[in-house]
Design a protein around this motif. Structure first.
Motif, PDB file in Angstrom:
ATOM      1  N   PHE A 187       5.941 108.661 -56.713  1.00 53.20           N
ATOM      2  CA  PHE A 187       7.305 108.173 -56.908  1.00 53.20           C
ATOM      3  C   PHE A 187       8.272 108.865 -55.939  1.00 53.20           C
ATOM      4  N   VAL A 188       8.140 110.196 -55.812  1.00 55.74           N
ATOM      5  CA  VAL A 188       9.039 110.944 -54.922  1.00 55.74           C
ATOM      6  C   VAL A 188       8.856 110.500 -53.474  1.00 55.74           C
ATOM      7  N   ASN A 189       7.607 110.364 -53.048  1.00 51.45           N
ATOM      8  CA  ASN A 189       7.347 109.947 -51.669  1.00 51.45           C
ATOM      9  C   ASN A 189       7.823 108.518 -51.417  1.00 51.45           C
ATOM     10  N   GLY A 190       7.680 107.674 -52.428  1.00 55.50           N
ATOM     11  CA  GLY A 190       8.173 106.307 -52.301  1.00 55.50           C
ATOM     12  C   GLY A 190       9.685 106.266 -52.155  1.00 55.50           C
ATOM     13  N   TYR A 191      10.356 107.145 -52.903  1.00 51.98           N
ATOM     14  CA  TYR A 191      11.813 107.251 -52.808  1.00 51.98           C
ATOM     15  C   TYR A 191      12.219 107.664 -51.390  1.00 51.98           C
ATOM     16  N   LEU A 192      11.534 108.678 -50.859  1.00 50.83           N
ATOM     17  CA  LEU A 192      11.851 109.160 -49.508  1.00 50.83           C
ATOM     18  C   LEU A 192      11.606 108.068 -48.472  1.00 50.83           C
ATOM     19  N   ARG A 193      10.468 107.394 -48.581  1.00 47.82           N
ATOM     20  CA  ARG A 193      10.136 106.352 -47.608  1.00 47.82           C
ATOM     21  C   ARG A 193      11.171 105.226 -47.638  1.00 47.82           C
ATOM     22  N   GLU A 194      11.606 104.876 -48.826  1.00 52.21           N
ATOM     23  CA  GLU A 194      12.602 103.808 -48.961  1.00 52.21           C
ATOM     24  C   GLU A 194      13.925 104.200 -48.307  1.00 52.21           C
ATOM     25  N   LYS A 195      14.350 105.443 -48.522  1.00 51.61           N
ATOM     26  CA  LYS A 195      15.622 105.893 -47.955  1.00 51.61           C
ATOM     27  C   LYS A 195      15.562 105.953 -46.433  1.00 51.61           C
ATOM     28  N   LEU A 196      14.453 106.431 -45.900  1.00 51.44           N
ATOM     29  CA  LEU A 196      14.329 106.522 -44.452  1.00 51.44           C
ATOM     30  C   LEU A 196      14.195 105.148 -43.811  1.00 51.44           C
ATOM     31  N   ALA A 197      13.519 104.247 -44.493  1.00 49.24           N
ATOM     32  CA  ALA A 197      13.277 102.914 -43.933  1.00 49.24           C
ATOM     33  C   ALA A 197      14.560 102.111 -43.785  1.00 49.24           C
ATOM     34  N   LYS A 198      15.597 102.462 -44.555  1.00 51.17           N
ATOM     35  CA  LYS A 198      16.843 101.698 -44.500  1.00 51.17           C
ATOM     36  C   LYS A 198      17.548 101.837 -43.158  1.00 51.17           C
ATOM     37  N   ASN A 199      17.412 103.002 -42.533  1.00 46.98           N
ATOM     38  CA  ASN A 199      18.141 103.198 -41.273  1.00 46.98           C
ATOM     39  C   ASN A 199      17.325 103.981 -40.258  1.00 46.98           C
ATOM     40  N   SER A 200      16.005 103.876 -40.337  1.00 47.63           N
ATOM     41  CA  SER A 200      15.196 104.684 -39.437  1.00 47.63           C
ATOM     42  C   SER A 200      13.979 103.931 -38.944  1.00 47.63           C
ATOM     43  N   ALA A 201      13.722 104.087 -37.662  1.00 44.46           N
ATOM     44  CA  ALA A 201      12.484 103.562 -37.090  1.00 44.46           C
ATOM     45  C   ALA A 201      11.531 104.708 -36.793  1.00 44.46           C
ATOM     46  N   ASN A 202      11.907 105.911 -37.222  1.00 48.89           N
ATOM     47  CA  ASN A 202      11.136 107.098 -36.858  1.00 48.89           C
ATOM     48  C   ASN A 202      10.905 107.983 -38.079  1.00 48.89           C
ATOM     49  N   GLU A 203      10.384 107.400 -39.129  1.00 45.90           N
ATOM     50  CA  GLU A 203      10.194 108.134 -40.370  1.00 45.90           C
ATOM     51  C   GLU A 203       8.861 108.863 -40.424  1.00 45.90           C
ATOM     52  N   ASP A 204       7.981 108.596 -39.472  1.00 45.19           N
ATOM     53  CA  ASP A 204       6.580 108.976 -39.608  1.00 45.19           C
ATOM     54  C   ASP A 204       6.348 110.450 -39.921  1.00 45.19           C
ATOM     55  N   ILE A 205       6.938 111.371 -39.138  1.00 45.00           N
ATOM     56  CA  ILE A 205       6.565 112.776 -39.320  1.00 45.00           C
ATOM     57  C   ILE A 205       7.101 113.337 -40.636  1.00 45.00           C
ATOM     58  N   ILE A 206       8.261 112.879 -41.099  1.00 43.50           N
ATOM     59  CA  ILE A 206       8.774 113.367 -42.381  1.00 43.50           C
ATOM     60  C   ILE A 206       7.934 112.819 -43.524  1.00 43.50           C
ATOM     61  N   VAL A 207       7.648 111.521 -43.477  1.00 45.13           N
ATOM     62  CA  VAL A 207       6.838 110.906 -44.530  1.00 45.13           C
ATOM     63  C   VAL A 207       5.431 111.492 -44.536  1.00 45.13           C
ATOM     64  N   LYS A 208       4.888 111.709 -43.348  1.00 47.55           N
ATOM     65  CA  LYS A 208       3.542 112.288 -43.261  1.00 47.55           C
ATOM     66  C   LYS A 208       3.513 113.669 -43.896  1.00 47.55           C
ATOM     67  N   TYR A 209       4.553 114.462 -43.634  1.00 43.72           N
ATOM     68  CA  TYR A 209       4.610 115.782 -44.256  1.00 43.72           C
ATOM     69  C   TYR A 209       4.776 115.655 -45.768  1.00 43.72           C
TER      70      TYR A 209
END
Length: 481
Positions: free
Chosen positions: A77-99
């Motif tokens: 749930f927490v990771n899904g929340y983070l991914r959703e927030k980054l996806a709204k205005n980011s094309a470069n979420e990979d390294i944060i989401v991966k961590y």
């Protein structure tokens, strides 16, 4: 939430305490010992939560409720929340989401609620407090090795070097800004305006994650931070159409230990000026990359060991070529103790320059390493008054014993030594001072002889290195054939 009006000192203490707690063994199964990265990541989650418009969307209160009821936090749930927030205005979420996927929130102990309660002291929806948090992080991260937990003696240091470099860079909104070896992102965070397009590269994944988060906390929109080594795989090769308005970097280098094999085998030679002698260029390889990727009216800042200003061999050849094309605008010899490293440092201000040799080339040199220079530039609460330094550079004010324009012919007369101090101080002043030693003529002669021996040793060392590299390169060429 009402702001707590926390100050930098209070915030710094909280951040250090958080990191120390997370480094405890009870958190190992959750964060695998990466306590500093976890600290920065949790601050980022708090920032996202605090800036939710609707109370029901805030994730921090939900995590607190779960722990208060002796439940386990749902990591998915927490990771899904983070991914959703980054996806709204980011094309470069990979390294944060991966961590984030490597944090196992379900393994957080009951004591994790104390961490959340401590973070609740921050009101990261308050712009003023957010700025204080960013400044505190910059101070803390400037002292930290992200691979190890803090020790009790670690304290926030004077960050006037970072602030000086940032002030000299003169960024404006909508500029393209790049750091070829960004570390944890402190230079970019302090030097980039909110509207800048930010690019960075860092070899260490933990540092890259911290940089990406720190820049977002500082207000950057979708910074592009990629993992990799600029000397092997520069990200500029992916963005060939981009030349940058501003480039700033403080690569973690020892001028005597650039990895020659790594440079010799690189496939991205077009990303560096001159396209030759890469394996022997020393620290100037970073300057050559910066200049190559600058716009015509762009500016670069390189923070490096002062040894690059006086070493011989190809290192010397590089700085001469850069000076002749007017790519070296300013050299600042910094006060001793300005950085966390024991090595003496300098700031080199670079510009695009041109390919034609200019006979009347000059470099504005500033010596802040002398007592006169350090006294002149010292602020009430830091080693450098960074705004005063920036003004000195911008107007190129000549101050006796501190700053002046030095012609290339003068540099040539000094064996192409670019160290500012030698153009302001006498031979006697440059000698090391020891209490109880009578500076007689005999002592001076001994010093002169020792200096000659040192210079001869340097020449022999450089000759040996050059000879070794030629033999080695010939061997590699034969093997490839």
């Amino acid at each position: 939430m009402k702001s707590n009006n926390l100050k930098v000192t209070e915030i710094t203490s909280i951040i250090k305490f958080l990191e120390k707690e997370l480094s405890g063994w009870i958190y190992y199964n959750a964060i695998r010992g990466r306590s500093l990265v976890a600290t920065v990541y949790l601050i980022f989650l708090k920032y996202l939560s605090d800036n939710e418009i609707y109370p029901q969307d805030k994730i921090f209160p939900k995590m607190e409720d779960v722990l208060e009821n002796n439940g386990k936090i749902d990591g998915i749930f927490v990771n899904g929340y983070l991914r959703e927030k980054l996806a709204k205005n980011s094309a470069n979420e990979d390294i944060i989401v991966k961590y984030a996927e490597e944090i196992h929130f379900e393994n957080m102990p009951r004591e994790f609620i104390n961490i959340l309660n401590l973070l609740s002291k921050f009101d990261l929806s308050n712009e003023a407090e957010m700025r204080e948090v960013v400044m505190s992080l910059v101070m803390v991260l400037s002292t930290a090795d992200v691979m190890r937990p803090f020790k009790d003696e670690v304290e926030p240091i004077d960050i006037s070097l970072i602030l000086s470099a940032a002030e000299l860079l003169e960024t404006e909104d909508n500029m393209d800004v790049y750091d070829c070896s960004c570390g944890v992102g402190t230079l970019l965070a302090m030097s980039s305006n909110t509207g800048c397009n930010i690019y960075g590269q860092e070899e260490n994944i933990d540092k890259a994650v911290i940089a990406s988060i720190l820049l977002r906390l500082a207000g950057a929109i979708d910074p592009i931070i990629e993992v990799g080594d600029v000397l092997q795989n520069p990200i500029t090769a992916q963005y060939k159409d981009i030349l940058f308005d501003r480039i700033i970097s403080s690569p973690p280098i020892n001028d005597k230990n650039i990895n020659a094999q790594k440079l010799f085998r690189m496939d991205y030679i077009n990303e560096f000026l001159f396209r030759d002698s890469l394996s022997e260029s020393g620290a100037w390889i970073y300057a050559r990359h910066i200049i190559k990727k600058l716009k015509i009216d762009g500016k670069g800042i390189l923070i490096a060991p002062i040894s690059i200003l006086s070493r011989e061999g190809v290192t010397q050849e590089d700085r001469i070529r850069l000076a002749e094309r007017e790519s070296i605008e300013v050299i600042i010899q910094l006060p001793v103790g300005i950085a966390s490293t024991s090595a003496r440092q300098c700031i080199i201000v670079l510009r695009k320059g041109h390919d034609e040799y200019t006979e009347n080339t000059n470099i504005f040199m500033i010596d802040l390493s002398s007592k006169k220079g350090s006294d002149y530039i010292k602020a009430s609460n830091s080693i450098i008054d960074y705004k005063k330094l920036a003004e000195l550079v911008f107007i190129k004010e000549e101050i006796e014993g501190i700053s002046r324009l030095v012609t290339l012919s003068e540099v040539n007369d000094s064996d192409m030594n670019f160290t500012p101090a030698i153009y302001f101080r006498s031979f006697v002043e440059l000698l090391p001072k020891n209490e109880g030693i009578d500076e007689t003529q005999e002592v001076l002669e001994i010093h002169r002889e020792l200096l000659k021996q040192y210079e001869q040793t340097e020449k022999e060392l450089n000759f040996a290195i050059d000879k070794y590299m030629k033999i080695r390169n010939n061997k590699l060429i034969k093997e490839e054939c």
